[in-house]
Design an enzyme around this catalytic site. Structure first.
Site, PDB file in Angstrom:
ATOM      1  N   LYS A  87       0.821  -1.198   0.000  1.00  0.00           N
ATOM      2  CA  LYS A  87       0.000   0.000   0.000  1.00  0.00           C
ATOM      3  C   LYS A  87       0.857   1.251   0.000  1.00  0.00           C
ATOM      4  O   LYS A  87       0.459   2.286  -0.463  1.00  0.00           O
ATOM      5  CB  LYS A  87      -0.914  -0.005   1.220  1.00  0.00           C
ATOM      6  CG  LYS A  87      -1.907  -1.144   1.186  1.00  0.00           C
ATOM      7  CD  LYS A  87      -3.125  -0.847   2.031  1.00  0.00           C
ATOM      8  CE  LYS A  87      -4.202  -1.893   1.852  1.00  0.00           C
ATOM      9  NZ  LYS A  87      -3.836  -3.190   2.424  1.00  0.00           N
ATOM     10  N   ARG A  88       2.036   1.152   0.567  1.00  0.00           N
ATOM     11  CA  ARG A  88       2.839   2.362   0.711  1.00  0.00           C
ATOM     12  C   ARG A  88       3.880   2.586  -0.380  1.00  0.00           C
ATOM     13  O   ARG A  88       3.999   3.639  -0.945  1.00  0.00           O
ATOM     14  CB  ARG A  88       3.539   2.374   2.073  1.00  0.00           C
ATOM     15  CG  ARG A  88       2.530   2.296   3.201  1.00  0.00           C
ATOM     16  CD  ARG A  88       3.037   2.936   4.465  1.00  0.00           C
ATOM     17  NE  ARG A  88       2.054   2.761   5.523  1.00  0.00           N
ATOM     18  CZ  ARG A  88       0.983   3.502   5.667  1.00  0.00           C
ATOM     19  NH1 ARG A  88       0.765   4.478   4.827  1.00  0.00           N
ATOM     20  NH2 ARG A  88       0.131   3.281   6.639  1.00  0.00           N
TER      21      ARG A  88
END
Length: 511
Positions: free
Chosen positions: A266-267
């Site tokens: 996600k990052r």
RNA sequence: GCCCCCAUCGUCUAGAGGACUAGGACACAGGCCUUUCAAGCCUGCGACAGGGGUUCGAAUCCCCUUGGGGGCACCA
């Protein structure tokens, strides 16, 4: 890859959905899922539905909703029903559908498919601890499933908080279902949990909300990420408990990091060289990728139009897309190919189109407002010069920044003004001669400048490349630039002569 | 740890038992073109994870091994 020709059409209207939760910006992998759903809907005269799964109030991120909608629209994935467009099956925000979920949760309880569980978070935690310590499979022990009527009444009377859990039945059976991209998948019930359907705050979990909504919204095909595969049997069991006709399931392969290690998180995503690559669509937009290139690129991950075409239109993709041509294996994010594809699309753009797309990027890059940039005369004629030299829109600004310097130009490396196999003095003389020749040029244009400089090189006894290299650095302060004659034509005589003079001054101390 | 899924060049992929001397693309390397850098064109490098079966014949079907990925929440 195994041979697949799985049944994926069913006898009802095609309605598919993209159901993101507003807990962050639109992830590139989610965008791909949305794209596949859209492709399928468009290819089958179906509807593409956008549903916002905002049942986790703790993780809600304020501007993520806007980011998701904007990202989908940027990609050209307009939804037929959902936020801002409405539809017959609304509301399309799960947070506005709470009574529906409690109603169906109650129905499950009344029909013996679910039960209230009063176990505290502490009990669950210590249960888990013990299981881990004993190296047992962790999971809820179904304690509350077997409460007597008296015990239950006691808890209710005490006003204890509860969750609603699904009663897996039979607990030692197995469920087999058909996945349209993988075929038959069987899971033992002993591995399934009596999953929480309704949280103690009264909000549904994904499992309940998604199944209820998918049914009520008459979703025909569920195409979603691979991560859901292990919990798919739960969905199947839920449909069965409700007695509803199940949809076709299709689990899309995950997108791995560009280096192939682990799913694109996600990052951040990591490239083979260890550098990191953006994971949110908005970052690609900001980096100057074209939506049509991104669309094409995303279509090529986990699916291909045929064995030979890499570049194709959305129309071609729609016509060719089918669920059973989806590749089930995970794919590393082919970032290099995106860069190449974007360059392809940029080269295919007509100059005016590219010019308009470039304005905001170049303006930002050189520190001007968009209005100021639009008023400058240099950018438009420079477009054909850089068109085949940029792979993203952001690459234009550094290439053209010298056009937007009106005052004196500086040379970080004056030695670069010395021509190949030449002395500083010879280079200085060449600069002066160039200045003289250009200052008396009758007409200032590409052809006349070219003729003038080529003749001058001969006169000076220099190779054309030697002379041009000096002039290039003098005028652009860089060894690499757009084609020189056009560049001078755009720059104008006045600024050209000014820079030739500055270059001479910079070179003087070295000669 | 347990379960599920996946397995073709470094990467994205084509491949539905014989059309495979395994095709395309990116990347990489070399060449041509050339005012730099690009773009374009040409050439090259490069894969069926391993082992057993089934079959006249396997990249393709089956099994095992290995490797990779995902999942095991009152998150989605």
């Amino acid at each position: 890859m195994t041979a697949r020709r799985h049944h994926f059409m069913i006898d009802r209207p095609v309605r598919v959905r993209f159901a993101p939760s507003p807990t962050g910006y639109l992830h590139i992998g989610s965008a791909r899922s949305a794209l596949f759903n859209w492709l399928f809907a468009r290819g089958h005269g179906g509807r593409f539905i956008l549903r916002i799964e905002d049942t986790d109030r703790k993780r809600y991120v304020d501007d993520s909703m806007h980011d998701i909608l904007a990202g989908l629209r940027w990609l050209g994935l307009q939804w037929d029903e959902g936020p801002e467009v409405g539809g017959e099956y609304g509301p399309y925000f799960q947070s506005e559908r709470l009574p529906i979920y409690t109603q169906w949760a109650d129905w499950l309880i009344d029909n013996g498919h679910a039960y209230r569980c009063y176990c505290s978070a502490e009990r669950l935690a210590s249960l888990r601890e013990e299981q881990v310590a004993r190296k047992e499979q962790s999971g809820y022990d179904r304690h509350c499933r077997y409460l007597t009527a008296e015990q239950r009444a006691e808890r209710e009377a005490a006003g204890d908080p509860f969750v609603v859990r699904f009663a897996i039945d039979p607990i030692d059976g197995q469920t087999t279902f058909h996945d349209a991209v993988r075929g038959e998948i069987t899971v033992e019930h002993s591995l399934l949990q009596d999953t929480v359907l309704l949280k103690s705050d009264g909000w549904p979990t994904y499992h309940l909300a998604a199944v209820v909504d998918d049914h009520l919204m008459e979703i025909s095909h569920i195409m979603r990420s691979d991560e859901w595969l292990p919990s798919a049997p739960l969905g199947v069991l839920l449909y069965a408990a409700f007695g509803w006709e199940p949809p076709v399931w299709a689990h899309l392969p995950v997108i791995l990091n560009p280096n192939g290690k682990g799913k694109m998180s996600k990052r951040h995503a990591v490239a083979p060289d260890g550098s990191s690559v953006p994971v949110h669509l908005r970052d690609y937009i900001a980096d100057g990728y074209l939506p049509e290139a991104m669309f094409n690129f995303l279509s090529n991950i986990g699916w291909s139009i045929d064995g030979s075409r890499e570049v194709f239109t959305p129309e071609d993709a729609i016509a060719a897309f089918s669920i059973d041509s989806i590749n089930p294996s995970p794919a590393a994010f082919p970032y290099d190919k995106l860069v190449w594809l974007d360059g392809m699309y940029i080269r295919q753009l007509d100059d005016d189109d590219l010019y308009h797309r470039l304005i905001p990027f170049v303006a930002q890059g050189v520190g001007l407002s968009e209005t100021e940039m639009a008023a400058r005369p240099e950018l438009r004629p420079a477009v054909p010069l850089i068109k085949e030299r940029i792979k993203t829109l952001t690459e234009a600004a550094p290439m053209l920044s010298f056009f937007f310097v009106d005052g004196p130009i500086t040379y970080p490396e004056p030695a670069a003004l010395i021509g190949d196999k030449m002395t500083a003095a010879q280079s200085l003389a060449a600069l002066a001669a160039t200045s003289d020749a250009l200052s008396v040029l009758a007409e200032w244009g590409h052809d006349s400048i070219e003729t003038c400089l080529r003749e001058l090189a001969v006169t000076l006894g220099l190779k054309v490349r030697q002379l041009l290299a000096i002039v290039r650095v003098a005028v652009t302060a860089a060894a690499v630039s757009p084609p020189l004659f056009e560049t001078l034509a755009i720059l104008g005589r006045e600024r050209t002569l000014l820079r030739l003079a500055s270059a001479g001054e910079a070179l003087l101390p070295l000669s």
